[in-house]
Design a protein around this motif. Structure first.
Motif, mmCIF file in Angstrom:
data_model
loop_
_atom_site.group_PDB
_atom_site.id
_atom_site.type_symbol
_atom_site.label_atom_id
_atom_site.label_comp_id
_atom_site.label_asym_id
_atom_site.label_seq_id
_atom_site.Cartn_x
_atom_site.Cartn_y
_atom_site.Cartn_z
ATOM 1 N N GLY A 158 8.604 11.062 11.285
ATOM 2 C CA GLY A 158 8.067 10.220 10.233
ATOM 3 C C GLY A 158 8.839 8.934 10.090
ATOM 4 N N GLY A 159 8.252 7.996 9.353
ATOM 5 C CA GLY A 159 8.889 6.693 9.207
ATOM 6 C C GLY A 159 10.180 6.720 8.429
ATOM 7 N N THR A 160 10.390 7.751 7.595
ATOM 8 C CA THR A 160 11.608 7.831 6.795
ATOM 9 C C THR A 160 12.494 9.009 7.196
ATOM 10 O OG1 THR A 160 10.483 9.142 5.084
ATOM 11 C CG2 THR A 160 10.464 6.742 4.823
ATOM 12 N N GLY A 161 12.213 9.614 8.342
ATOM 13 C CA GLY A 161 12.979 10.790 8.764
ATOM 14 C C GLY A 161 14.400 10.485 9.191
ATOM 15 N N ASN A 162 14.663 9.244 9.613
ATOM 16 C CA ASN A 162 16.024 8.844 9.993
ATOM 17 C C ASN A 162 16.200 7.368 9.656
ATOM 18 O OD1 ASN A 162 18.587 9.757 11.342
ATOM 19 N ND2 ASN A 162 18.108 8.010 12.660
ATOM 20 N N LEU A 163 16.382 7.099 8.380
ATOM 21 C CA LEU A 163 16.491 5.707 7.929
ATOM 22 C C LEU A 163 17.819 5.095 8.360
ATOM 23 C CD1 LEU A 163 15.094 6.110 4.311
ATOM 24 C CD2 LEU A 163 13.940 5.007 6.242
ATOM 25 N N PRO A 164 17.801 3.824 8.749
ATOM 26 C CA PRO A 164 19.051 3.164 9.161
ATOM 27 C C PRO A 164 19.940 2.850 7.968
ATOM 28 C CG PRO A 164 17.265 1.566 9.119
ATOM 29 C CD PRO A 164 16.640 2.913 8.847
ATOM 30 N N THR A 165 21.225 2.874 8.187
ATOM 31 C CA THR A 165 22.211 2.339 7.253
ATOM 32 C C THR A 165 23.035 1.303 8.008
ATOM 33 O OG1 THR A 165 23.941 3.939 7.794
ATOM 34 C CG2 THR A 165 22.344 4.594 6.096
ATOM 35 N N GLU A 177 0.829 -1.197 0.000
ATOM 36 C CA GLU A 177 0.000 0.000 0.000
ATOM 37 C C GLU A 177 0.868 1.254 0.000
ATOM 38 O OE1 GLU A 177 1.313 -0.403 4.165
ATOM 39 O OE2 GLU A 177 0.978 -1.716 2.461
ATOM 40 N N LEU A 178 0.303 2.345 -0.493
ATOM 41 C CA LEU A 178 0.972 3.640 -0.437
ATOM 42 C C LEU A 178 0.005 4.685 0.080
ATOM 43 C CD1 LEU A 178 3.107 4.004 -3.712
ATOM 44 C CD2 LEU A 178 3.934 4.098 -1.354
ATOM 45 N N ASN A 179 0.491 5.542 0.954
ATOM 46 C CA ASN A 179 -0.295 6.676 1.421
ATOM 47 C C ASN A 179 0.639 7.737 1.982
ATOM 48 O OD1 ASN A 179 -0.473 4.450 3.801
ATOM 49 N ND2 ASN A 179 -0.330 6.480 4.719
ATOM 50 N N VAL A 180 0.132 8.922 2.187
ATOM 51 C CA VAL A 180 0.898 9.937 2.894
ATOM 52 C C VAL A 180 0.544 9.877 4.372
ATOM 53 C CG1 VAL A 180 1.120 11.490 0.930
ATOM 54 C CG2 VAL A 180 -0.833 11.729 2.456
ATOM 55 N N SER A 218 2.782 4.491 5.072
ATOM 56 C CA SER A 218 2.495 3.081 4.781
ATOM 57 C C SER A 218 3.624 2.183 5.257
ATOM 58 C CB SER A 218 2.187 2.824 3.305
ATOM 59 O OG SER A 218 3.269 2.283 2.597
ATOM 60 N N SER A 219 3.219 1.095 5.882
ATOM 61 C CA SER A 219 4.187 0.126 6.389
ATOM 62 C C SER A 219 5.082 -0.392 5.277
ATOM 63 C CB SER A 219 3.446 -1.047 7.046
ATOM 64 O OG SER A 219 4.331 -2.100 7.366
ATOM 65 N N SER A 220 4.477 -0.767 4.146
ATOM 66 C CA SER A 220 5.255 -1.337 3.049
ATOM 67 C C SER A 220 6.275 -0.342 2.514
ATOM 68 C CB SER A 220 4.320 -1.781 1.918
ATOM 69 O OG SER A 220 3.433 -2.783 2.357
ATOM 70 N N ALA A 221 5.855 0.927 2.349
ATOM 71 C CA ALA A 221 6.746 1.938 1.777
ATOM 72 C C ALA A 221 7.903 2.264 2.707
ATOM 73 C CB ALA A 221 5.962 3.205 1.454
ATOM 74 N N ILE A 222 7.625 2.381 4.002
ATOM 75 C CA ILE A 222 8.691 2.696 4.956
ATOM 76 C C ILE A 222 9.696 1.549 5.005
ATOM 77 C CG2 ILE A 222 9.215 3.152 7.388
ATOM 78 C CD1 ILE A 222 6.401 4.505 7.523
ATOM 79 N N THR A 223 9.202 0.322 5.012
ATOM 80 C CA THR A 223 10.100 -0.831 4.982
ATOM 81 C C THR A 223 10.945 -0.819 3.713
ATOM 82 O OG1 THR A 223 8.634 -2.192 6.344
ATOM 83 C CG2 THR A 223 10.210 -3.356 4.957
ATOM 84 N N THR A 263 7.935 7.859 17.088
ATOM 85 C CA THR A 263 7.980 6.398 16.947
ATOM 86 C C THR A 263 7.362 5.894 15.647
ATOM 87 O OG1 THR A 263 5.905 6.185 18.166
ATOM 88 C CG2 THR A 263 7.944 6.053 19.444
ATOM 89 N N THR A 264 6.831 6.795 14.812
ATOM 90 C CA THR A 264 6.240 6.387 13.543
ATOM 91 C C THR A 264 7.255 5.616 12.692
ATOM 92 O OG1 THR A 264 4.828 8.353 13.534
ATOM 93 C CG2 THR A 264 5.095 7.196 11.441
ATOM 94 N N GLY A 265 6.884 4.428 12.275
ATOM 95 C CA GLY A 265 7.739 3.656 11.377
ATOM 96 C C GLY A 265 8.821 2.824 12.027
ATOM 97 N N ALA A 266 8.898 2.844 13.349
ATOM 98 C CA ALA A 266 9.948 2.065 14.012
ATOM 99 C C ALA A 266 9.802 0.575 13.707
ATOM 100 C CB ALA A 266 9.916 2.309 15.518
ATOM 101 N N GLY A 267 8.569 0.078 13.760
ATOM 102 C CA GLY A 267 8.347 -1.325 13.457
ATOM 103 C C GLY A 267 8.642 -1.668 12.007
ATOM 104 N N ASP A 268 8.388 -0.727 11.105
ATOM 105 C CA ASP A 268 8.654 -0.959 9.689
ATOM 106 C C ASP A 268 10.152 -0.985 9.405
ATOM 107 O OD1 ASP A 268 5.848 -0.846 9.261
ATOM 108 O OD2 ASP A 268 5.976 1.337 9.285
ATOM 109 N N CYS A 269 10.912 -0.154 10.113
ATOM 110 C CA CYS A 269 12.372 -0.201 9.967
ATOM 111 C C CYS A 269 12.941 -1.457 10.605
ATOM 112 C CB CYS A 269 13.001 1.065 10.552
ATOM 113 S SG CYS A 269 12.706 2.538 9.539
ATOM 114 N N PHE A 270 12.332 -1.928 11.697
ATOM 115 C CA PHE A 270 12.685 -3.243 12.238
ATOM 116 C C PHE A 270 12.484 -4.313 11.162
ATOM 117 C CE2 PHE A 270 11.591 -7.310 14.024
ATOM 118 C CZ PHE A 270 12.436 -7.487 15.107
ATOM 119 N N ASN A 271 11.334 -4.251 10.462
ATOM 120 C CA ASN A 271 11.075 -5.207 9.378
ATOM 121 C C ASN A 271 12.222 -5.219 8.373
ATOM 122 O OD1 ASN A 271 8.575 -5.499 10.580
ATOM 123 N ND2 ASN A 271 7.441 -4.466 8.956
ATOM 124 N N ALA A 272 12.629 -4.011 7.955
ATOM 125 C CA ALA A 272 13.723 -3.910 6.977
ATOM 126 C C ALA A 272 14.995 -4.535 7.531
ATOM 127 C CB ALA A 272 13.958 -2.448 6.618
ATOM 128 N N GLY A 273 15.270 -4.290 8.809
ATOM 129 C CA GLY A 273 16.472 -4.843 9.423
ATOM 130 C C GLY A 273 16.459 -6.353 9.477
#
Length: 317
Positions: free
Chosen positions: A298-305, A16-19, A47-52, A258-268
């Protein structure tokens, strides 16, 4: 430790995609017939999918996103943000006459509440996922099982086919706003899933129990791979291939949002898995990705590397 020489995985994210329109402050609970001042306001990719997907690209994966949006300004914003963050959007379709989905996020440093207008969110179907793309995939992931009405009847068949072709699979359920939880559908899909990545609350609603460990050890149906459960301030737990369960403590940071923390966990957890990590090391890598994401709006405000993950881990050694 992830080796730099490892091959770059091609991850297809079908989702899914949304703002996200984020209102942030210590107190963001509206009161009827009253006005409050807040500290922050942002319009960001949601969106969970987009942030991941964005976090996976930031970690180093080759990410191809499949979705639908409305042919409107929010749809163009979603697509341009994905591209800005290194995600391929060749297979994102803009549908005329449809509004792109919107989530209002009321965020405090400790938690958040969400209001969502579905719009284009449930409209993805298998017709939008080309076979030519799937033939290139190392892994396929999706988020928001309960919001993707157009795909929900088709995930099981797709996962079976992909895994028979050597493509690994993962999904995150998200919250079921209809409070149905579809235990039967989830249980069937788990038999073809390499990484099942729910939150603690979601898991305990799908498989009612007092504790996560009870579900992982005695109630969870057969899983082709592993189940990683996000537990917030208690870190995360992992049911491994052999059926044993392990846990890892969270990394203590001072969160901004905390927005997107779980989605970045998913990516990790996905990226670490594809790079050969396992056990506690895999959980710790995913926990670090989730913690780092809370340091931005936001979910993409500090993406992990991989560099920031290892820096965080070194500081907590």
């Amino acid at each position: 430790m992830i080796e730099s020489k490892a091959a770059t995985p091609v991850v297809v994210v079908a989702g899914e995609l949304n703002v996200d329109i984020i209102v942030s402050s210590e107190d963001v609970i509206p009161e009827w017939n009253r006005e409050k001042m807040v500290d922050g306001f942002e319009v960001v990719l949601g969106s969970s999918s987009a942030i991941t997907a964005c976090a996976l690209a930031s970690l180093g994966a080759d990410v191809r996103f499949v979705s639908v949006v409305g042919d409107d300004d929010f749809g163009k914003f979603c697509t341009s943000e994905l591209e800005r963050m290194g995600v391929n959007t060749e297979h994102v379709a803009a549908l005329p006459g449809i509004k792109t989905g919107v989530t209002l996020s009321f965020s405090t440093p400790a938690d958040r509440g969400l209001l969502t207008y579905a719009g284009s969110i449930p409209l993805l179907t298998p017709d939008y996922i080309p076979e030519s793309l799937l033939r290139k995939a190392t892994h396929l992931h999706f988020g928001s099982y309960y919001l993707q009405d157009g795909m929900r009847p088709h995930w099981l068949e797709l996962f079976k086919r992909l895994r028979s072709d050597g493509v690994s699979t993962s999904f995150d359920t998200g919250w079921d706003v209809g409070n149905q939880w579809d235990r039967e559908g989830i249980s069937a899909l788990l038999e073809e899933t390499d990484l099942f990545i729910p939150s603690e609350d979601e898991l305990l609603h799908i498989f009612p129990a007092d504790r996560v460990v009870s579900v992982l050890e005695t109630m969870l149906p057969p899983v082709a791979g592993m189940a990683a459960v996000k537990q917030g301030s208690r870190g995360a737990s992992l049911r491994q291939h052999d059926g044993s369960t392990i846990s890892a403590e969270p990394y203590v940071v001072t969160p901004v949002d905390t927005t997107g923390a779980g989605d970045c966990f998913n990516a990790g957890i996905i990226y670490g898995y594809l790079q050969g990590l396992g056990g506690v090391e895999l959980l710790q890598f995913a926990n670090a990705c989730g913690a780092l994401s809370t340091l931005g709006i936001g979910g993409t405000g500090n993406l992990p590397t991989t560099e920031t993950v290892f820096r965080l881990q070194a500081g907590h050694a």
